[in-house]
Design an enzyme around this catalytic site. Sequence first.
Site, PDB file in Angstrom:
ATOM      1  N   LYS A 130      -8.867  10.380   7.569  1.00  0.00           N
ATOM      2  CA  LYS A 130      -8.690  12.074   7.248  1.00  0.00           C
ATOM      3  C   LYS A 130      -8.790  13.193   8.357  1.00  0.00           C
ATOM      4  CE  LYS A 130      -5.239  12.224   5.045  1.00  0.00           C
ATOM      5  NZ  LYS A 130      -4.703  11.079   4.643  1.00  0.00           N
ATOM      6  N   LYS A 213       3.817  -0.539  11.513  1.00  0.00           N
ATOM      7  CA  LYS A 213       3.697  -0.819   9.519  1.00  0.00           C
ATOM      8  C   LYS A 213       4.706   0.415   9.596  1.00  0.00           C
ATOM      9  CE  LYS A 213       0.852  -0.287   5.660  1.00  0.00           C
ATOM     10  NZ  LYS A 213      -0.113   0.626   5.838  1.00  0.00           N
ATOM     11  N   LYS A 216       6.584   6.048   6.363  1.00  0.00           N
ATOM     12  CA  LYS A 216       7.945   7.400   6.708  1.00  0.00           C
ATOM     13  C   LYS A 216       7.619   8.313   7.657  1.00  0.00           C
ATOM     14  CE  LYS A 216       9.527  10.167   2.735  1.00  0.00           C
ATOM     15  NZ  LYS A 216      10.009   9.625   1.334  1.00  0.00           N
TER      16      LYS A 216
END
Length: 346
Positions: A130, A213, A216
């Site tokens: 992250k 994968k 969105k």
Amino acid sequence: MVAESEKITPDKKIAEKGVILSGMRPTGRLHLGNYLGALENWVALQQEYRCIYTVVDIHALTTIESPTDVSQIQPNILEMVLDWLAAGVDPEQSTVFVQSQVPQVMSLHTLLSMVTPLGWLMRVPTFKEKIRQMEETEESVNYGLLGYPVLQTADIILYKADTVPVGQDQLPHIELAREIVRRFNHRFGDTFPEPQAKLTEAPLIIGMDGHQKMSKSVNNHLDLAATEEETTQRVLTAFTDPQRLRRTDPGRPEVCNVYSLHKLFSSAEEVNTVYEECTTAQRGCVDCKRHLARSINAFLEPMRERRREFEKRPGYVREILDEGGKKARAIAQVTIEEVYQRMGLA
Ligand code: TRP
Ligand code: SF4
């Protein structure tokens, strides 16, 4: 004849079921990858376990950057929960609620932070990932992000859940939850069960771009709630065998994502036909995709139908969540009182 001692009351039966807890961040409408990777399993688990499913809106705040992001939280919650219900999450059987409606989770997060070494948190792979993604450093990143897995642990153990259905990427978080529980129990006395991850065995769902994968964020996804036409249009953009340039070239189904999706959504007989006709150049890719779109639409139709029913009832999702929040708070309050007592708080 059943002996008196063997008769079990409905309550006892429930108590004997394991407790499942799982959560999703409020990302809005879900796609086929989310369904096959998690939601389908959530629905199935309701038969065997007492299930608690939560929208983790506080976790969403760890990566929120603007007032626009904030304004999306409520609509995203409602859209996502509509998909849960349409897919078959049954609020009569399972507890469905929003994380922040149970403020006890924040108390437990603070208390668990007292038994969580900083090193454990800094080693979590999703934390490092992250930081990279957000172009932050360990110095600049917010403290909430570091504590993400502690909050996740609180989500799980606040309800004394023993089983957590998750994907592979979440295994480090569950391992950390187990370590936190072991420390807590060692220091303050046996309080929580060590939660077990239950890996969702789902095939990797590749997106329409054929490369990565379904997600969105790269916009290669098929929304569960999309209309039939939207779904067909999206499927028609799907990437196929890159070496099949002409209609007369035989294709290679084994490298084609359209074929993988046929295997998931078309009948065995149809899958055989696709294979046969593709490898002998009797079928064109456009036809093949139209055919796949029909299969996917047939699969999604019952969900869309249920969604339409729920959408007709304004306030329905909110009611479900308020009811779920009430049930969750009742359990949470008992746990927090026990934790206070264990930790020497008043
Ligand atoms: N971290 C999980 C994810 O990103 C979401 C989550 C939060 C969760 N709390 C949880 C999952 C508790 C399982 C149990 O997917
Ligand atoms: Fe893929 Fe179907 Fe085209 Fe074969 S015919 S390459 S399976 S889309």
